[in-house]
Design a protein around this motif. Structure first.
Motif, PDB file in Angstrom:
ATOM      1  N   ALA A 163       5.929   9.308  -5.256  1.00 50.94           N
ATOM      2  CA  ALA A 163       5.597   8.074  -5.987  1.00 50.94           C
ATOM      3  C   ALA A 163       6.617   7.801  -7.086  1.00 50.94           C
TER       4      ALA A 163
ATOM      5  N   TRP B 254       7.498   2.528   0.504  1.00 50.33           N
ATOM      6  CA  TRP B 254       6.553   3.532   0.979  1.00 50.33           C
ATOM      7  C   TRP B 254       6.110   3.239   2.408  1.00 50.33           C
ATOM      8  N   ARG B 255       5.922   1.952   2.722  1.00 54.03           N
ATOM      9  CA  ARG B 255       5.511   1.574   4.074  1.00 54.03           C
ATOM     10  C   ARG B 255       6.617   1.853   5.100  1.00 54.03           C
TER      11      ARG B 255
ATOM     12  N   ASP C 204       5.412  -3.389  -6.416  1.00 55.11           N
ATOM     13  CA  ASP C 204       5.398  -4.033  -5.099  1.00 55.11           C
ATOM     14  C   ASP C 204       6.579  -3.570  -4.250  1.00 55.11           C
TER      15      ASP C 204
ATOM     16  N   MET D 281       5.979  -0.045  -3.054  1.00 53.27           N
ATOM     17  CA  MET D 281       5.026  -0.057  -1.939  1.00 53.27           C
ATOM     18  C   MET D 281       5.720  -0.473  -0.640  1.00 53.27           C
ATOM     19  N   TYR D 282       6.624  -1.431  -0.736  1.00 59.24           N
ATOM     20  CA  TYR D 282       7.414  -1.851   0.416  1.00 59.24           C
ATOM     21  C   TYR D 282       8.202  -0.659   0.973  1.00 59.24           C
TER      22      TYR D 282
END
Length: 111
Positions: free
Chosen positions: A95, A66-67, A60, A63-64
């Motif tokens: 990644a 990555w945004r 999570d 992903m934060y």
């Protein structure tokens, strides 16, 4: 999960052999053995859930990050602004690098 299923099959086979060879004494030994194995399986399940929870938390966070990443076509790198610092990564390993960075950063606890 396959380990648990294989262990359960082996446990049942061990119970059958123990009871058939040792009668009443074998029943108590088999009961103790099954109790021990069920306790081990429960401990393994708790450990696995905690590990999965920690891994999901890191995913999570990655992903934060990555945004909040920017890709530079000219350079072929990705910039990430996180924790007041700027980090630059090669696009081909993004990644993996984000997972590593997410695990290294100090995150504030949510209220």
């Amino acid at each position: 999960m396959a380990v648990l299923v294989a262990g359960a099959v082996l446990d049942l086979g061990a119970v059958q052999v123990t009871i058939s060879e040792h009668g009443q004494f074998g029943t108590s030994v088999a009961t103790g053995f099954l109790t021990l194995m069920l306790t081990a399986y429960a401990a393994l399940l708790v450990w696995w859930r905690r590990r999965s929870s920690r891994r999901a938390e890191v995913v999570d966070r990655a992903m934060y990050l990555w945004r909040r990443a920017w890709y530079c076509r000219r350079c072929g790198v990705v910039s990430v602004l996180a924790g007041g610092d700027s980090h630059v990564f090669a696009a081909r390993n993004l990644a993996f690098e984000l997972m590593v960075l997410a695990g290294q950063l100090h995150w504030r606890k949510r209220a």
